[in-house]
Design an enzyme around this catalytic site. Structure first.
Site, PDB file in Angstrom:
ATOM      1  N   GLY A  94      39.496   3.006   7.492  1.00  0.00           N
ATOM      2  CA  GLY A  94      40.168   3.368   6.292  1.00  0.00           C
ATOM      3  C   GLY A  94      41.612   2.672   6.492  1.00  0.00           C
ATOM      4  N   GLN A  95      42.199   2.838   5.292  1.00  0.00           N
ATOM      5  CA  GLN A  95      43.695   2.164   5.234  1.00  0.00           C
ATOM      6  C   GLN A  95      44.499   2.595   6.464  1.00  0.00           C
ATOM      7  OE1 GLN A  95      45.483   1.320   1.482  1.00  0.00           O
ATOM      8  NE2 GLN A  95      44.679   3.197   0.839  1.00  0.00           N
ATOM      9  N   THR A 113      38.133   9.947  -0.736  1.00  0.00           N
ATOM     10  CA  THR A 113      39.275   9.318  -1.607  1.00  0.00           C
ATOM     11  C   THR A 113      38.741   8.692  -2.904  1.00  0.00           C
ATOM     12  OG1 THR A 113      39.359   7.339  -0.365  1.00  0.00           O
ATOM     13  CG2 THR A 113      40.650   9.140   0.350  1.00  0.00           C
ATOM     14  N   THR A 146      47.581  15.262   0.102  1.00  0.00           N
ATOM     15  CA  THR A 146      47.853  14.241  -0.984  1.00  0.00           C
ATOM     16  C   THR A 146      48.736  14.934  -2.084  1.00  0.00           C
ATOM     17  OG1 THR A 146      46.721  13.075  -2.821  1.00  0.00           O
ATOM     18  CG2 THR A 146      45.699  15.265  -2.214  1.00  0.00           C
ATOM     19  N   ASP A 147      49.515  14.002  -3.001  1.00  0.00           N
ATOM     20  CA  ASP A 147      50.214  14.614  -4.059  1.00  0.00           C
ATOM     21  C   ASP A 147      49.216  15.133  -5.164  1.00  0.00           C
ATOM     22  OD1 ASP A 147      48.940  11.858  -4.342  1.00  0.00           O
ATOM     23  OD2 ASP A 147      50.411  11.465  -5.996  1.00  0.00           O
ATOM     24  N   TYR A 164      39.004  16.239  -6.421  1.00  0.00           N
ATOM     25  CA  TYR A 164      39.478  15.585  -5.034  1.00  0.00           C
ATOM     26  C   TYR A 164      40.684  16.621  -4.743  1.00  0.00           C
ATOM     27  CZ  TYR A 164      42.705  12.643  -2.249  1.00  0.00           C
ATOM     28  OH  TYR A 164      43.463  12.041  -1.297  1.00  0.00           O
ATOM     29  N   LYS A 171      40.975  18.779  -1.311  1.00  0.00           N
ATOM     30  CA  LYS A 171      41.982  18.532  -0.253  1.00  0.00           C
ATOM     31  C   LYS A 171      43.144  19.876  -0.071  1.00  0.00           C
ATOM     32  CE  LYS A 171      43.371  14.829   1.587  1.00  0.00           C
ATOM     33  NZ  LYS A 171      42.896  14.532   2.907  1.00  0.00           N
ATOM     34  N   TRP A 187      49.959   7.801  -3.366  1.00  0.00           N
ATOM     35  CA  TRP A 187      49.772   6.426  -3.734  1.00  0.00           C
ATOM     36  C   TRP A 187      49.750   5.394  -2.630  1.00  0.00           C
ATOM     37  CZ3 TRP A 187      52.529   5.195  -9.138  1.00  0.00           C
ATOM     38  CH2 TRP A 187      52.608   6.201  -9.929  1.00  0.00           C
TER      39      TRP A 187
HETATM   40  N1  LIG Z   1      44.507   6.357  -0.471  1.00  0.00           N
HETATM   41  C1  LIG Z   1      45.675   7.107  -1.191  1.00  0.00           C
HETATM   42  O1  LIG Z   1      46.162   6.564  -2.112  1.00  0.00           O
HETATM   43  C2  LIG Z   1      45.937   8.109  -0.718  1.00  0.00           C
HETATM   44  C3  LIG Z   1      45.627   8.932   0.420  1.00  0.00           C
HETATM   45  N2  LIG Z   1      45.893  10.257   0.859  1.00  0.00           N
HETATM   46  C4  LIG Z   1      45.037  10.849   2.089  1.00  0.00           C
HETATM   47  O2  LIG Z   1      45.341   9.825   2.981  1.00  0.00           O
HETATM   48  C5  LIG Z   1      44.419   9.874   4.096  1.00  0.00           C
HETATM   49  C6  LIG Z   1      44.280   8.574   4.582  1.00  0.00           C
HETATM   50  O3  LIG Z   1      43.662   7.607   3.444  1.00  0.00           O
HETATM   51  P1  LIG Z   1      43.025   6.381   3.189  1.00  0.00           P
HETATM   52  O4  LIG Z   1      43.398   5.744   4.806  1.00  0.00           O
HETATM   53  O5  LIG Z   1      43.874   5.612   2.113  1.00  0.00           O
HETATM   54  O6  LIG Z   1      41.732   6.622   2.948  1.00  0.00           O
HETATM   55  P2  LIG Z   1      40.420   5.377   2.855  1.00  0.00           P
HETATM   56  O7  LIG Z   1      39.591   5.760   1.734  1.00  0.00           O
HETATM   57  O8  LIG Z   1      40.833   4.158   3.075  1.00  0.00           O
HETATM   58  O9  LIG Z   1      39.582   5.817   4.277  1.00  0.00           O
HETATM   59  C7  LIG Z   1      39.037   7.187   4.399  1.00  0.00           C
HETATM   60  C8  LIG Z   1      38.470   7.243   5.939  1.00  0.00           C
HETATM   61  O10 LIG Z   1      37.705   8.463   5.702  1.00  0.00           O
HETATM   62  C9  LIG Z   1      36.606   8.342   6.555  1.00  0.00           C
HETATM   63  N3  LIG Z   1      35.491   8.930   6.197  1.00  0.00           N
HETATM   64  C10 LIG Z   1      34.786   9.058   4.978  1.00  0.00           C
HETATM   65  N4  LIG Z   1      33.814   9.915   5.079  1.00  0.00           N
HETATM   66  C11 LIG Z   1      33.523  10.312   6.167  1.00  0.00           C
HETATM   67  C12 LIG Z   1      32.762  11.062   6.894  1.00  0.00           C
HETATM   68  N5  LIG Z   1      31.624  11.601   6.035  1.00  0.00           N
HETATM   69  N6  LIG Z   1      32.970  11.334   8.122  1.00  0.00           N
HETATM   70  C13 LIG Z   1      33.898  10.944   8.976  1.00  0.00           C
HETATM   71  N7  LIG Z   1      34.933  10.024   8.351  1.00  0.00           N
HETATM   72  C14 LIG Z   1      34.670   9.660   6.988  1.00  0.00           C
HETATM   73  C15 LIG Z   1      36.501   6.503   6.580  1.00  0.00           C
HETATM   74  O11 LIG Z   1      35.791   6.429   7.612  1.00  0.00           O
HETATM   75  P3  LIG Z   1      35.221   5.083   8.263  1.00  0.00           P
HETATM   76  O12 LIG Z   1      36.213   4.408   8.881  1.00  0.00           O
HETATM   77  O13 LIG Z   1      34.057   5.442   9.270  1.00  0.00           O
HETATM   78  O14 LIG Z   1      34.919   4.261   7.070  1.00  0.00           O
HETATM   79  C16 LIG Z   1      37.729   6.224   6.406  1.00  0.00           C
HETATM   80  O15 LIG Z   1      38.332   5.907   7.609  1.00  0.00           O
HETATM   81  C17 LIG Z   1      43.320  10.979   3.479  1.00  0.00           C
HETATM   82  O16 LIG Z   1      43.275  12.094   4.011  1.00  0.00           O
HETATM   83  C18 LIG Z   1      43.498  10.727   1.915  1.00  0.00           C
HETATM   84  O17 LIG Z   1      43.058  11.996   1.417  1.00  0.00           O
HETATM   85  C19 LIG Z   1      46.907  10.919   0.158  1.00  0.00           C
HETATM   86  C20 LIG Z   1      47.611  10.266  -0.879  1.00  0.00           C
HETATM   87  C21 LIG Z   1      46.974   9.032  -1.382  1.00  0.00           C
HETATM   88  C1  LIG Z   2      43.252  -0.124 -12.129  1.00  0.00           C
HETATM   89  C2  LIG Z   2      43.812   0.505 -13.250  1.00  0.00           C
HETATM   90  C3  LIG Z   2      44.130   1.715 -13.175  1.00  0.00           C
HETATM   91  N1  LIG Z   2      44.713   2.083 -14.264  1.00  0.00           N
HETATM   92  C4  LIG Z   2      45.294   3.591 -14.059  1.00  0.00           C
HETATM   93  C5  LIG Z   2      44.278   4.665 -13.699  1.00  0.00           C
HETATM   94  C6  LIG Z   2      44.961   5.672 -13.091  1.00  0.00           C
HETATM   95  O1  LIG Z   2      45.602   6.596 -14.235  1.00  0.00           O
HETATM   96  C7  LIG Z   2      45.920   5.165 -12.341  1.00  0.00           C
HETATM   97  C8  LIG Z   2      45.815   5.051 -10.905  1.00  0.00           C
HETATM   98  O2  LIG Z   2      44.746   4.347 -10.728  1.00  0.00           O
HETATM   99  P1  LIG Z   2      43.735   4.374  -9.336  1.00  0.00           P
HETATM  100  O3  LIG Z   2      42.199   5.070  -9.935  1.00  0.00           O
HETATM  101  O4  LIG Z   2      43.645   3.022  -8.835  1.00  0.00           O
HETATM  102  O5  LIG Z   2      44.227   5.191  -8.333  1.00  0.00           O
HETATM  103  P2  LIG Z   2      43.917   6.794  -7.820  1.00  0.00           P
HETATM  104  O6  LIG Z   2      42.513   6.701  -7.225  1.00  0.00           O
HETATM  105  O7  LIG Z   2      43.979   7.738  -8.714  1.00  0.00           O
HETATM  106  O8  LIG Z   2      44.788   6.874  -6.514  1.00  0.00           O
HETATM  107  C9  LIG Z   2      45.017   7.994  -5.912  1.00  0.00           C
HETATM  108  O9  LIG Z   2      44.261   8.143  -4.858  1.00  0.00           O
HETATM  109  C10 LIG Z   2      44.141   9.463  -4.168  1.00  0.00           C
HETATM  110  C11 LIG Z   2      42.990   8.986  -2.973  1.00  0.00           C
HETATM  111  C12 LIG Z   2      45.401  10.024  -3.793  1.00  0.00           C
HETATM  112  O10 LIG Z   2      45.515  10.638  -3.121  1.00  0.00           O
HETATM  113  C13 LIG Z   2      46.684   9.509  -4.766  1.00  0.00           C
HETATM  114  O11 LIG Z   2      47.781   9.843  -4.199  1.00  0.00           O
HETATM  115  C14 LIG Z   2      46.507   8.337  -5.440  1.00  0.00           C
HETATM  116  O12 LIG Z   2      46.863   7.364  -4.811  1.00  0.00           O
HETATM  117  O13 LIG Z   2      46.397   3.874 -12.895  1.00  0.00           O
HETATM  118  C15 LIG Z   2      45.158   1.621 -15.302  1.00  0.00           C
HETATM  119  O14 LIG Z   2      45.894   2.170 -16.021  1.00  0.00           O
HETATM  120  N2  LIG Z   2      44.933   0.208 -15.384  1.00  0.00           N
HETATM  121  C16 LIG Z   2      44.154  -0.307 -14.156  1.00  0.00           C
HETATM  122  O15 LIG Z   2      43.901  -1.483 -14.496  1.00  0.00           O
END
Ligand SMILES: NC(=O)C1=CN([C@@H]2O[C@H](COP(=O)(O)OP(=O)(O)OC[C@H]3O[C@@H](n4cnc5c(N)ncnc54)[C@H](OP(=O)(O)O)[C@@H]3O)[C@@H](O)[C@H]2O)C=CC1
Ligand SMILES: Cc1cn([C@H]2C[C@H](O)[C@@H](COP(=O)(O)OP(=O)(O)O[C@H]3O[C@@H](C)C(=O)[C@@H](O)[C@H]3O)O2)c(=O)[nH]c1=O
Length: 297
Positions: free
Chosen positions: A16-17, A65, A104-105, A128, A132, A153
């Site tokens: 993951g990220q 996510t 998450t927000d 979602y 969370k 985000w």
């Molecule tokens: N992305 C966003 O915009 C935001 C994310 N968050 C939170 O931040 C945290 C990190 O997010 P981010 O890094 O972006 O997430 P990613 O979607 O990039 O990564 C998700 C991770 O979860 C793991 N995962 C998914 N399913 C399972 C499972 N069944 N068992 C074990 N591990 C699993 C994946 O594992 P594997 O490494 O094996 O693929 C991966 O490492 C999360 O808690 C998310 O809710 C909060 C706000 C915004």
């Molecule tokens: C790609 C795209 C999205 N959107 C809109 C859809 C939505 O309202 C907003 C964000 O789009 P996304 O679906 O990419 O983002 P989204 O998956 O909602 O992102 C969220 O992910 C989870 C995991 C979190 O925890 C949050 O903090 C947040 O980062 O932008 C457009 O209007 N045009 C576009 O081309």
């Protein structure tokens, strides 16, 4: 000093990220485990796997996510974001170590007219967000020595994030439409990882009990998704990207399965007051990510 934690910080999640950012920054202090070794679909095996690593602290980055897909696959999202987090906290309590859990927000309803503080009531609007929120409650109740970081985000040069979506769409389309009436704080995954690594020694110095609780922590500065996309494109132009026409739209013009919050800006003062860290301004952090994206392609 993070170097005092050699091999004793265990990150749940590998590809993951945030897990990727932590593993880059933490070097010999951090071990990441993810699927198939540790899978939140198989809760019974978690205790044994974790005991083998003898961690001093765990960071849970693992989550479901896919925000829209969660609306259709509620059980699967709950399994990871609620039951997985709950079991992990239970295990941490069993072996008496603190847990840093990422939230998450999207736990907020998005209706507040100013940045959210940690004590504002949560009222998630999506599966979602609810999964969370349930995870947060379970984590704190299973292991009171948990630190919950609500972020928002999150973007990086890898993964399914908004920055990569906008750049990839721009390569295929001559015009893009992006919602301009939803606001939040873009957060660079490396910046978040850096902050997490810096608070770990403080958690032990001050004691997990004193640091436990919920903190907002996101990039400094707010934007709408449209403003975020505009800056992504402006920066990408420096790497030769042919810019599409970018049009601001209303939420109603971009229907999605899951309703996004109108305002999910986070007030991160508590995190700054307790740990002395504020994340960089998002407009400066985005430059590095864009450069990484274009330099790896
Ligand atoms: N992305 C966003 O915009 C935001 C994310 N968050 C939170 O931040 C945290 C990190 O997010 P981010 O890094 O972006 O997430 P990613 O979607 O990039 O990564 C998700 C991770 O979860 C793991 N995962 C998914 N399913 C399972 C499972 N069944 N068992 C074990 N591990 C699993 C994946 O594992 P594997 O490494 O094996 O693929 C991966 O490492 C999360 O808690 C998310 O809710 C909060 C706000 C915004
Ligand atoms: C790609 C795209 C999205 N959107 C809109 C859809 C939505 O309202 C907003 C964000 O789009 P996304 O679906 O990419 O983002 P989204 O998956 O909602 O992102 C969220 O992910 C989870 C995991 C979190 O925890 C949050 O903090 C947040 O980062 O932008 C457009 O209007 N045009 C576009 O081309």
């Amino acid at each position: 000093m993070i170097s005092n934690f050699e091999n004793s910080i265990l990150v749940i999640g590998r590809n993951g990220q945030l897990a990727t950012s932590l593993s880059k920054l933490g070097k010999e202090s951090i071990t990441c485990i993810g699927r198939p070794i540790l899978d939140f679909n198989y809760l019974d095996s978690i205790l044994e796997i974790i005991k083998r690593h003898k961690p001093r602290i765990i960071i849970n980055t693992a989550a479901w996510t896919a925000v829209d897909l969660a609306e259709k696959q509620k059980k699967a999202a709950m399994q990871i974001n609620y039951l997985g987090a709950k079991e992990l906290a239970h295990v941490c309590n069993n072996i008496q170590i603190p847990l840093i859990h990422i939230s998450t927000d999207y736990v907020y309803d998005g209706k507040k007219g100013s940045p959210y503080i940690e004590t504002d009531p949560i009222k998630p609007q999506t599966v979602y967000g609810r999964s969370k929120a349930a995870g947060e409650l379970a984590v704190l109740s299973e292991n009171p020595n948990s630190i919950i970081l609500r972020t928002s985000w999150v973007y990086s040069s890898c993964g399914e994030n908004f920055v990569c979506k906008i750049i990839n769409a721009s390569k295929k389309q001559s015009s893009l439409k992006v919602v301009a009436d939803q606001y939040g704080n873009p957060t660079n995954s490396d910046d978040l990882a850096n902050a997490i690594i810096h608070i770990i020694p403080q958690i032990f110095y001050k004691s997990p009990k004193k640091c436990q609780g919920i903190y907002n922590v996101s990039g400094t500065g707010s934007a709408s998704w449209y403003e975020f996309a505009k800056i992504i494109l402006e920066e990408s132009k420096n790497y030769g990207l042919l810019l599409p026409k970018l049009t601001p739209i209303f939420t109603s013009d971009w229907p999605t399965l899951a309703k996004r919050p109108k305002n999910s800006c986070l007030d991160c003062k508590k995190f700054k007051d307790i740990f002395g860290i504020r994340l960089p301004y998002w407009r400066s952090s985005i430059k590095k990510t864009i450069s990484e994206i274009f330099n790896k392609n």
